[in-house]
Structures are given as structure tokens and as C-alpha cells.
Design an enzyme around this catalytic site. Structure first.
Site, PDB file in Angstrom:
ATOM      1  N   HIS A  95      37.729  -5.481 -52.704  1.00 31.54           N
ATOM      2  CA  HIS A  95      37.421  -4.341 -53.574  1.00 31.54           C
ATOM      3  C   HIS A  95      36.957  -3.148 -52.743  1.00 31.54           C
ATOM      4  O   HIS A  95      37.356  -2.001 -52.983  1.00 31.54           O
ATOM      5  CB  HIS A  95      36.318  -4.703 -54.580  1.00 31.54           C
ATOM      6  CG  HIS A  95      36.701  -5.750 -55.563  1.00 31.54           C
ATOM      7  ND1 HIS A  95      35.925  -6.865 -55.790  1.00 31.54           N
ATOM      8  CD2 HIS A  95      37.764  -5.859 -56.389  1.00 31.54           C
ATOM      9  CE1 HIS A  95      36.500  -7.613 -56.713  1.00 31.54           C
ATOM     10  NE2 HIS A  95      37.621  -7.021 -57.099  1.00 31.54           N
ATOM     11  N   SER A 133      37.794 -12.235 -56.915  1.00 34.23           N
ATOM     12  CA  SER A 133      36.441 -12.642 -57.289  1.00 34.23           C
ATOM     13  C   SER A 133      36.413 -14.100 -57.727  1.00 34.23           C
ATOM     14  O   SER A 133      35.464 -14.827 -57.424  1.00 34.23           O
ATOM     15  CB  SER A 133      35.918 -11.753 -58.426  1.00 34.23           C
ATOM     16  OG  SER A 133      35.734 -10.440 -57.979  1.00 34.23           O
TER      17      SER A 133
END
Length: 165
Positions: free
Chosen positions: A18, A132
Site C-alpha cells: 500500500h 492485507s
């Protein structure tokens, strides 16, 4: 008007992938707003405030200062983008299967808010496989997540899993 972009997601937790997309986005746009979505359909490991704190601390840890704001939202993405006066939505594309869903969402967002553009960015090869959910699973089973998240996020994951390093 500043050309501001939104980088939305649940970020449960934020990963180095990210952060790589944030760095790439800052090469294109003078200002980014990280939009952390509440998304009640998902069952996040971390609360929305914990996710916001982890993103803010992670930005500091990798040396990204200024030009990025971290906010939470619980609305349609395009409504959030309008409130933030964004001209673009940044989406990271890791694998080809991401494209199907992302293309659909970009088309719908353009119908709802024709002034918005979706910009697809590929992460560096080091993070092309990273998500994630992979990080959460690794942490759950006691795997070392150090190469995938910042030290602050690693510590939060260990705490959440009831472990010490």
C-alpha cells in the site's frame, strides 16, 4: 485547484505494498487523501481508528511527510471523492484477476461522478503478491510479517494476536 487523488481501501492492515502505491501516487499527484473505508460488509481485524493510526504511523516510518492526509469514510467512494474535491481515484492492481473487479468499479464510479478518473497503478515487483489478508493469515499462524509491514504495524498485529516478539 490542487489536483488531489483519493487512495481508498480498508487497509486491514496497511502493508508495504500500500505504501508503495502511495509513493507512486505522489509522483503523479501533488496531494493524496488516504480514504479508509468502514465497509460494514467486511469483518476487519482492526477498528477503523486503529487502521487510521497504523496508516499515519506507517507513513512516518517510511518517511512520507506532508502531501498525504489520512481520513475515514462510511459512504459511497464517489461521495467521499466529491467531499475531498478529488480529480482521481487511485487503485493498485496486483494481479490480472484484480482488473475485472476494478474495471467494473471504475465504470460505475464514472457513471456516478463523471468528473472523476480512476488511475490504476502497479506495485513494484517486491509487492505484487502482497495483500492485507495474506499478512493477517501469516500473523495468525505465527509467521514473520516483518518484510511486509512497518514495525508499528507488526507490533499492532502481534498485540492483536496476543503474542510478543
Amino acid at each position: 485547484m490542487i489536483r488531489r487523488a483519493i487512495y481508498p481501501g480498508t487497509f486491514d492492515p496497511v502493508t508495504l505494498g500500500h505504501l508503495d502505491i502511495v509513493k507512486r501516487g505522489l509522483e503523479i499527484f501533488p496531494e493524496l487523501v488516504i480514504g479508509i473505508a468502514e465497509n460494514p460488509r467486511k469483518k476487519p481485524l482492526f477498528s477503523i481508528e486503529e487502521r487510521k493510526e497504523m496508516f499515519i504511523e506507517s507513513l512516518k516510518e517510511v518517511g512520507i511527510n506532508g502531501r498525504v492526509k489520512v481520513k475515514t469514510f462510511n459512504s459511497l467512494l464517489v461521495e467521499f471523492a466529491k467531499r475531498e474535491n478529488a480529480v482521481a481515484i487511485i487503485r493498485g492492481i496486483r494481479i490480472i484477476s484484480d482488473m475485472d473487479h476494478e474495471f467494473t468499479m471504475a465504470s460505475i464510479n464514472r457513471k456516478l461522478y463523471p468528473e472523476i478518473e480512476t488511475v490504476f497503478l502497479m506495485p513494484s515487483d517486491d509487492f505484487a503478491y502482497l495483500s492485507s489478508s495474506v499478512v493477517r493469515e501469516l500473523a495468525f499462524y505465527g509467521g514473520d510479517v516483518e518484510q511486509f509491514v512497518t514495525p508499528f504495524v507488526k507490533q499492532k498485529l502481534l498485540e492483536k494476536m496476543g503474542r510478543k516478539d
